[in-house]
Design a protein around this motif. Structure first.
Motif, PDB file in Angstrom:
ATOM      1  N   GLU A  11       0.827  -1.212   0.000  1.00  0.00           N
ATOM      2  CA  GLU A  11       0.000   0.000   0.000  1.00  0.00           C
ATOM      3  C   GLU A  11       0.860   1.260   0.000  1.00  0.00           C
ATOM      4  N   LYS A  54      -3.024  -6.220  -6.127  1.00  0.00           N
ATOM      5  CA  LYS A  54      -4.362  -5.774  -5.714  1.00  0.00           C
ATOM      6  C   LYS A  54      -4.349  -4.313  -5.293  1.00  0.00           C
ATOM      7  N   GLU A  55      -3.271  -3.877  -4.667  1.00  0.00           N
ATOM      8  CA  GLU A  55      -3.194  -2.471  -4.264  1.00  0.00           C
ATOM      9  C   GLU A  55      -3.204  -1.557  -5.477  1.00  0.00           C
ATOM     10  N   ARG A  83      -6.780  -1.369  -6.845  1.00  0.00           N
ATOM     11  CA  ARG A  83      -7.635  -0.477  -6.056  1.00  0.00           C
ATOM     12  C   ARG A  83      -7.292   0.986  -6.320  1.00  0.00           C
ATOM     13  N   GLN A 113      -8.830   1.999  -9.670  1.00  0.00           N
ATOM     14  CA  GLN A 113     -10.273   2.191  -9.564  1.00  0.00           C
ATOM     15  C   GLN A 113     -10.611   3.503  -8.864  1.00  0.00           C
ATOM     16  N   THR A 114      -9.851   3.839  -7.816  1.00  0.00           N
ATOM     17  CA  THR A 114     -10.109   5.084  -7.099  1.00  0.00           C
ATOM     18  C   THR A 114      -9.847   6.303  -7.980  1.00  0.00           C
TER      19      THR A 114
END
Length: 545
Positions: free
Chosen positions: A142, A211-212, A215, A218-219
């Motif tokens: 992250e 996956k980070e 995300r 998408q944000t």
């Protein structure tokens, strides 16, 4: 060094240079064989417009800058400077290990260890790569994802936009509908594709193991209107399992800054081959502008061209052995689709002339730094410049055979400086002093409210806040075709007095099957028109032959 008006001198690669007389004879024969219907739109005045491919300082669109600000506002920004430095060091480690793998003397050193345990730690690696040098697949946690968006995403967007914009200019009829982005990260290439083709893209498939990163992408895309249908996948295998076989081909496939993170050459070739199988029309590979990145691009370019040439030879043998009645329309269409050629940056499909030299092919795109870059990339409290230069290497490959086009200088005649002076009209040399100074009537200000119609710079800035990304760049009426007559300027031209020296990668044959890297010298006395163009040419522009 010979000073020529249009022909290059001092060939860099031995065995591929041609003499001026042979090139002139070949140009004359080719011009005689070309049909009269070939449009002669290029003139000495429009050559500059067609050859212009480089961009000035690129400004990241306001929509992307605002999306990055919104994303960083919700993240933990403690020790952000340290996170950015750690991310940069991880790239350096991957680059060094890739260089060690490229320099390996045996093929077994390039292969992954088949007996490596499939532990949970290995499965969480970015590219699931376990080599003899250890697990070096980049894991985007992250904090690393936040640092990547803040420091690297604007530069990668600018490089992708530069490359895709040239693909659109060189192929004006190409408008992709289905797009595949391999190693998408936070969707930097998707933002660039939307800017270049804002209306044609209908479906986008993203492949990103982290996956980070998924995300974050998408944000960043939240609250945007007119988005195409987007699907995210962890791997190419998952993509093939999720969609039908007839839907796997994509009009455009792009891999940006991803192949360099794969340390094994064997895995790299396997992935590029899978990406080419998923390509219906154009494949774009983009890597950092380093010697290692240039070598990766050169290897993948050579592999795809070699693979397609071998396929063409096999198809010709199979159709030649079959009787004439068996040659159906389907077989003929397959033959037309076989093959591949380079759209950019190479003007030829032969061996890279820089392959065994101390030079490497790369380009530079300057961009205006965003506020997040100016804040978090600052080192030891020293303020950064307002811009940065992103170096990158790339290749854009297209299926099919390279179109046979007339070379831009075929049948074009240029005057020397002495001939141009001899053609001047004596009346043009007379100076009318009355026109040099305004009269009293012209100095009087007109009455009325016309002053309110004068535009100011602030008006343009305010309007750009509301109309920043909806504007679509107009298509240039004059463009450089995909024939072999356009060379590529590598490195910055050297301007010395009334001559300009340029390092140009060019095709040495009409079919663009071979190429050479040569020094072109243009003087003002021999060719003032081309000399003016050479003085305005930049690194990455085209040069006509």
């Amino acid at each position: 060094m010979n000073r020529l008006d249009t022909a290059p001198s001092v060939p860099f690669a031995s065995g591929v240079g041609q003499s001026l007389n042979a090139a002139a004879r070949e140009r004359g024969m080719a011009a005689a064989l070309l049909p009269e219907t070939a449009s002669r739109l290029l003139t000495p005045e429009t050559l500059r417009t067609a050859a212009k491919q480089s961009q000035g300082i690129h400004r990241v669109p306001i929509s992307l800058r605002r999306a990055i600000k919104r994303y960083l506002r919700d993240q933990d920004k403690t020790h952000m400077h340290r996170k950015v430095l750690l991310l940069s060091s991880s790239f350096e480690r991957a680059k060094g290990t890739g260089a060690e793998l490229a320099a390996a003397s045996t093929r077994s050193a390039l292969l992954d260890d088949p007996h490596a345990p499939a532990s949970a730690e290995q499965r969480t690696a970015r590219w699931k790569v376990q080599s003899s040098y250890g697990d070096i697949g980049l894991r985007y946690r992250e904090d690393e994802t936040v640092a990547y968006v803040a420091s690297r995403m604007p530069a990668i967007y600018a490089a992708c936009h530069r490359v895709l914009r040239e693909v659109r200019r060189r192929s004006p009829g190409f408008a992709p509908k289905n797009v595949l982005d391999f190693g998408a990260g936070p969707s930097s290439a998707l933002w660039a594709m939307r800017a270049v083709w804002p209306k044609s893209i209908e479906r986008v498939n993203l492949i990103e193991p982290s996956k980070e990163m998924q995300r974050a992408g998408q944000t960043l895309l939240d609250n945007l209107k007119g988005l195409p249908l987007i699907h995210s996948y962890d791997s190419i295998q998952e993509l093939n399992r999720s969609i039908e076989k007839h839907e796997r081909r994509h009009d455009l496939v792009i891999s940006s800054y991803a192949l360099g993170e794969i340390p094994s050459l064997n895995d790299r070739i396997t992935i590029v081959r899978q990406l080419w199988d998923l390509t219906k029309d154009v494949l774009v590979l983009l890597e950092p502008g380093t010697p290692q990145g240039s070598k990766i691009i050169s290897q993948m370019r050579s592999y795809i061209l070699w693979m397609e040439k071998r396929k063409c030879r096999k198809s010709e043998k199979s159709t030649g052995a079959a009787p004439s009645k068996m040659k159906s329309m389907v077989v003929q269409e397959d033959l037309l689709k076989d093959g591949a050629f380079v759209v950019a940056p190479c003007p030829h499909d032969g061996r890279c002339p820089l392959e065994n030299s101390d030079k490497y092919c790369h380009f530079v795109q300057r961009l205006e730094r965003t506020s997040s870059q100016r804040i978090y990339k600052r080192s030891k409290g020293v303020p950064l410049r307002g811009f940065e230069d992103e170096k990158f290497c790339y290749v854009a490959l297209r299926r099919g055979k390279r179109p046979e086009e007339a070379w831009p200088l075929d049948g074009m005649k240029f005057d020397t400086l002495k001939e141009r002076h001899a053609k001047r009209n004596p009346e043009d040399l007379i100076i009318d002093y009355d026109d040099q100074f305004p009269s009293e009537e012209d100095e009087e200000a007109p009455d009325g409210d016309e002053d309110s119609l004068v535009p100011y710079a602030s008006d343009t800035q305010e309007l750009s806040l509301f109309h920043e990304s909806g504007e679509e760049e107009e298509e240039e009426p004059i463009r450089a075709d995909l024939g072999g007559g356009w060379g590529r300027i590598i490195y910055s031209p050297i301007r010395r007095g009334r001559q300009v020296q340029m390092d140009v990668c060019r095709a040495t044959k009409r079919d663009a099957s071979e190429g050479a890297f040569e020094r072109v010298v243009v003087t003002q006395s021999k060719n003032p028109a081309l000399h003016l163009q050479a003085r305005k040419s930049l690194w990455g522009d085209l040069w006509p032959f």
